[in-house]
Design an enzyme around this catalytic site. Structure first.
Site, PDB file in Angstrom:
ATOM      1  N   ASP A 131       0.893  -1.339   0.061  1.00  0.00           N
ATOM      2  CA  ASP A 131       0.030   0.192  -0.066  1.00  0.00           C
ATOM      3  C   ASP A 131       0.894   1.299   0.120  1.00  0.00           C
ATOM      4  OD1 ASP A 131      -1.647  -2.148   0.662  1.00  0.00           O
ATOM      5  OD2 ASP A 131      -2.349  -1.135   2.409  1.00  0.00           O
TER       6      ASP A 131
ATOM      7  N   ASP B 265      -5.302   1.485   9.007  1.00  0.00           N
ATOM      8  CA  ASP B 265      -5.134   2.320   8.001  1.00  0.00           C
ATOM      9  C   ASP B 265      -5.813   3.795   8.305  1.00  0.00           C
ATOM     10  OD1 ASP B 265      -4.565   0.108   6.853  1.00  0.00           O
ATOM     11  OD2 ASP B 265      -6.632  -0.294   6.134  1.00  0.00           O
TER      12      ASP B 265
END
Length: 799
Positions: free
Chosen positions: A62, A180
C-alpha cells in the site's frame, strides 16, 4: 492494509516458479537508522516499470502518507526491504520533484526504531505548525500508523528521519480490529479530520477530529459493507462547488458532504473509479491521494501487486489527477495521467482521418518498448465488430496483450465503455510490466500488470479492425523514456544535479555515495563556483585516496584536496601536487575536509580544526564544478555542501573520533554509535564553562564530554530519552535529573567546573539542575558523546 496479504505473494511467486525464500525481515536498531538495505540496480530488469514506481528491491504494497512537502513529493509505502514477500512491515520512502522521476530513499519508519505495528496509514504537511512539532525551518511531515488504534510519527528534516510522538503511544484507542488511518484538513471547520477503518459491527470508518493533529475526538461513524480497508477522504470540485469523496481500498467511492462531524451522502451505492482487479495483490488497491499539492490538484497512486521480478515485488500506478463530473447516476470521478508525463516524451508520430481495415497496419514499422498511445475512433458509421491495438507484437502475428473495443458488447478491454458523441477514445500507457488504459476523458480507467517481452523481436504495435472498418479520427504514438536515475538516494548535498561520473562505478550505500575505481574516478555536480567554502566527509575503504574536487571541468580536471592513505592531505591539480600536509590517515575512518577559495588562494582544513593545514596559491583554474574524486579502490563520500553551514565549535586542532562514526552536516556534527561513541578535540581544561546544543535524532543519549582522556574516559553530561539529564563517568552515575527529553528536539546543556564541583544547566535555566562533586578527573579533553543513538551537536563554546 489487509493482514492476510502476507500469504498472497508466496502463492503467486511459487506458482510461477520464481519464489526463493529470502532473509526474513527483522527489526532494526536506532543507532544505524535510517536503513538503506538496497543492492544497486539500473532499474532495467525485465518487467521493471520504466515510468511506474517500484521499490529498488524487496516487497511493496500500500501507498502510505503521500505528501508534497518542502519542494518534493514524498511517496511512502508498505515495505519489506529484506524479502519478496509480506513480512515485518516498514515504511519505504521515495521522493520526486515532479511525480514522475522517483528516487529511492532510506527507510522512513523502521520496526525496532519506531514502536507499534507499522501498517498502512496517512500523512499530512503541518504548514501552520498546528501540532507545535516544528523545530526548524522546514514544515513538519506528520504520519499516522498502527493497528487497533493510532500512533503518530513526525519528521522535521523533510523525511530523512522520523520521531515517534509520545514515544509511540496510541493517541486513539479502538477496541476492535482496525487500521489504516487517513487524515485531511477540513478548511470549512478549521480542523483536521481522520478516517480509520474498523469492523465494529461490520465494515466502516470511525471519524475523528482534531485542532492540532495530536489530540483527537471521536465524531461519528460511517458504516457500509463496501467500505473495507484503506479509506480515503478528500474534496473535489463539481461545477465549482467542493464535494467530499469517501473511498475504500478496492477503489469504490461515494460523493457527499461533511458537516464537521459526520459524512453524509444521498447516493449510498458506491461507484468504482478503476476497473482493474481491485483486491489485495491485484492491479489496483489501497490508493491514496497526495496532501498539499502546490497547485491544489488531487493526485492519486495505488498499489499494483501483480508485478514482480527477481529482486522486487509490486509497483505503483502512474500518478493520476482526479476530478468530478456529472453523470446520469450522480457525480463520477475521472482519472487522467498527470501532465508531468510530458517530461518523458521523446519522438512521436501522428495520424488523422484514416480508415482502419482488417488488412494493413498504420503502426507498421514502429518498434517500441515503453510508450503512450492516444486514439479517437468514430464509431457512428463503423462496420468493424472489433478494433484496437495489439501490443508487443512479433513477426508470427502473436502479441503480449490486445486492447480491444467490442462494438456489440460496448466494452473496451472487456469493461463497459459506451461511445460519447459517437466516438470512442483510448489513452494507453505501456510500460515493461504495466498497462494502464484510460478512456472517455478519464471516466474509464483500467490498471493492469502485463509481463511484456522487451526483446527486439517483440516490440511491434498493430492497429487493427476485424469484420469491417472503423474511422480513426486521430491517433498519436509517443515513445516514453525512463524516469530513473535522476536523483541522489543517500548522498546528502546542497549541490545541484544532475550529477555525472567520469571514471569508476558510483553507487548508493547507507553511508552516502560509494565509488569503486581502478584509477581516478570523479563524481561531479552541475553546481559551479569561483570563491566558495566547500566541505564534505570522506572515508577510505580500500582506496588509496579520496577528495573534494572543485573549480573543475566536466572531466574532473581542476583542483582536488584529498586524504591519502600514505599519510598525507594533499592539494593537487593535473600534473602538479600543489601542497601536502603530513598526518596519519586510517582506512575505515571518516575524515572531514573543508576548502576555502579566495581568488588564487586555496586553504584546506582537516577534521574541524580551527587553522588550515594547507594555505597555498594557484591560479590555473579560476572557477568550475564541485564534486569528489576517488583513486584506486573503494571509498565513500557524504555531506557535500557549499556555504557557511557546518560544525560550529570552539577553536581547536583537528578533532579525533575515539569510537562511533562522526560526520558534519549543515546542521552540525552528526554522531552515530552502537554503544558509547566519543568525538574529541585537542583542547583540554580543568575549570571552565562548557556549553552547546544537543539533539538525539533517534535513540538513547548524547552529551558533552569533558576532562577526558584520548579514549573518552572522563565526565559526560548527557540528555537521555529515558527522561533524564545525567552526569556520569565510567562506572558511575554521579547525578541524575528528571527531564522530558524528546527525540528530535534540541536542548542546550551548560557545564561549569570548579575543582571537584560540577554544575549542569539545562535550556538556559537560571539554576543548575545538577550540582555535584567528584574528584576522579581533574583535567582533560573536551568533546561530544553519543550512546546507542543518532545525534547532533552544534554551537559548542568554552568560557
Amino acid at each position: 492494509m489487509v493482514r492476510w496479504v502476507r500469504l498472497l505473494p508466496i502463492v503467486l511467486l511459487a506458482a510461477s516458479g520464481l519464489f526463493v525464500p529470502g532473509t526474513t525481515a527483522s527489526a532494526g536498531t536506532v543507532w544505524d537508522y535510517p536503513e538503506f538495505p538496497y543492492q544497486p540496480t539500473s532499474y532495467s530488469e525485465p518487467y521493471r516499470g520504466q515510468f511506474h514506481f517500484s521499490s529498488q528491491s524487496g516487497w511493496m504494497n500500500d501507498p502510505n502518507g503521500l505528501v508534497y512537502a518542502n519542494g518534493l513529493y514524498h511517496f511512502f509505502y508498505q515495505h519489506n526491504p529484506h524479502g519478496l514477500a509480506w513480512d515485518t512491515m516498514h515504511w519505504g520512502h521515495a521522493t520526486s520533484p515532479d511525480l514522475v522521476h522517483w528516487t529511492q530513499k532510506p527507510i522512513a519508519l523502521e520496526p525496532g526504531v519506531h514502536p507499534g505495528t507499522l501498517f498502512s496509514g496517512g500523512g499530512v504537511v503541518d504548514k501552520a505548525n498546528t501540532s507545535g512539532l516544528k523545530t526548524g525551518a522546514l514544515d513538519p511531515i506528520v504520519v499516522f500508523s498502527n493497528t487497533d488504534g493510532v500512533s503518530i510519527f513526525y519528521s522535521n528534516d523533510n523525511g530523512r528521519s522520523f520521531q515517534a510522538y509520545d514515544e509511540g503511544r496510541k493517541q486513539i484507542d479502538i477496541p476492535a480490529d482496525s487500521r489504516d488511518p487517513n487524515v485531511v484538513w477540513d478548511a470549512d471547520h478549521q480542523q483536521w479530520v481522520m478516517v480509520v477503518w474498523s469492523n465494529e459491527g461490520g465494515n466502516g470508518v470511525n471519524i475523528y477530529t482534531s485542532p492540532n493533529l495530536l489530540k483527537w475526538t471521536f465524531a461519528s461513524r460511517y458504516a457500509a459493507d463496501w467500505l473495507f480497508e484503506c479509506p480515503g477522504l478528500f474534496q473535489l470540485p463539481l461545477n465549482g462547488t467542493p464535494q467530499w469523496v469517501l473511498t475504500s481500498a478496492s477503489s469504490q467511492y461515494v460523493v457527499g458532504s461533511f458537516d464537521g462531524k459526520a459524512f453524509h451522502t444521498d447516493r449510498p451505492a458506491p461507484k468504482v473509479m478503476n476497473l482493474g482487479t481491485t483486491y489485495a495483490g491485484g492491479t489496483f488497491y489501497a490508493a491514496e491521494t497526495f496532501h498539499d499539492t502546490p497547485d491544489g490538484r488531487v493526485v492519486q497512486m495505488a498499489w499494483q501487486g501483480g508485478n514482480y521480478g527477481s529482486t522486487w515485488t509490486g509497483d505503483a500506478t502512474f500518478p493520476a489527477t482526479l476530478a468530478l463530473v456529472d453523470s446520469p447516476d450522480g457525480p463520477q470521478i475521472t482519472r487522467t495521467p498527470v501532465a508531468e508525463l510530458a517530461s518523458l516524451r521523446e519522438d512521436s508520430k501522428s495520424w488523422r482521418n484514416q480508415t482502419v481495415r482488417s488488412t494493413g497496419n498504420l503502426f507498421d514499422g514502429i518498434k517500441a518498448d515503453t510508450y503512450e498511445i492516444t486514439a479517437t475512433f468514430d464509431v457512428r458509421h463503423a462496420t468493424a465488430a472489433r478494433f484496437g491495438f495489439d501490443l508487443h507484437t512479433r513477426a508470427d502475428g502473436s502479441a503480449d496483450r490486445s486492447v480491444v473495443y467490442d462494438r456489440a458488447a460496448g466494452t473496451l478491454y472487456g469493461k463497459p465503455l459506451a461511445p460519447r458523441d459517437g466516438e470512442v477514445t483510448m489513452h494507453l500507457l505501456v510500460d515493461r510490466g504495466q498497462l494502464e488504459i484510460f478512456g472517455d476523458d478519464g471516466r474509464f480507467s483500467v490498471a493492469d500488470n502485463v509481463n511484456f517481452d522487451s526483446s527486439a523481436q517483440s516490440l511491434g504495435i498493430r492497429l487493427f479492425a476485424t469484420d469491417g472498418t472503423v474511422r480513426l479520427t486521430n491517433a498519436t504514438f509517443t515513445r516514453l523514456g525512463t524516469s530513473w536515475g535522476t536523483g541522489q538516494s543517500t548522498l546528502e548535498s546542497n549541490l545541484a544535479g544532475p550529477w555525472h561520473a567520469n571514471g569508476g562505478a558510483w553507487s548508493d550505500v547507507s553511508g552516502g555515495k560509494q565509488a569503486q575505481t581502478a584509477g581516478d574516478g570523479f563524481y561531479l555536480s552541475a553546481s559551479t563556483g569561483a570563491d566558495a567554502v566547500y566541505q564534505g566527509d570522506l572515508r577510505l575503504d580500500t582506496a588509496q585516496a579520496a577528495g573534494l574536487t572543485f573549480h573543475a571541468d566536466a572531466s574532473g580536471a581542476g583542483y582536488t584536496a584529498n586524504i591519502d592513505a600514505s599519510g598525507v592531505v594533499k592539494l593537487w591539480r593535473p600534473g602538479k601536487d600543489i601542497a601536502t600536509h603530513q598526518t596519519p590517515i586510517a582506512k575505515g575512518r571518516t575524515y572531514h575536509l573543508t576548502v576555502r577559495t579566495d581568488g588564487p588562494r586555496i586553504r584546506v582544513w582537516l577534521d574541524n580544526g580551527a587553522d588550515p593545514i594547507i594555505d597555498a596559491t594557484d591560479a590555473t583554474y579560476p572557477s568550475g564544478r564541485f564534486g569528489v574524486n576517488v583513486f584506486n579502490g573503494t571509498a565513500t563520500v557524504q555531506n557535500l555542501n557549499t556555504g557557511p553551514g557546518g560544525f560550529d565549535a570552539f577553536p581547536s586542532g583537528a578533532w579525533t573520533p575515539a569510537s562511533g562514526t562522526w560526520t558534519v552536516t549543515p546542521a552540525g556534527l552528526h554522531g552515530t554509535a552502537q554503544s558509547n561513541g566519543f568525538y574529541l578535540s585537542d583542547r583540554t581544561g580543568s575549570d571552565f564553562t562548557y556549553e552547546g546544543d544537543l539533539s538525539v535524532t533517534n535513540g538513547v543519549a548524547t552529551g558533552l564530554t569533558f576532562r577526558a582522556g584520548a579514549d573518552g574516559a572522563g565526565y559526560t553530561a548527557t540528555i537521555d530519552t529515558s527522561g533524564v539529564l545525567k552526569l556520569w563517568r565510567p562506572g558511575k552515575d554521579i547525578a541524575v535529573h528528571d527531564a522530558p527529553i524528546v527525540e528530535g528536539r534540541t536542548y542546550h546543556v551548560r557545564v561549569r567546573t570548579a575543582g571537584d564541583r560540577i554544575q549542569v544547566w539545562l535550556d538556559n535555566g537560571a539554576d543548575p539542575v545538577i550540582d555535584a562533586t567528584d574528584a576522579t578527573y581533574s583535567s582533560g579533553r573536551f568533546g561530544v558523546n553519543a550512546f546507542s543513538a543518532n545525534t547532533t551537536a552544534q554551537h559548542l563554546t568554552i568560557g
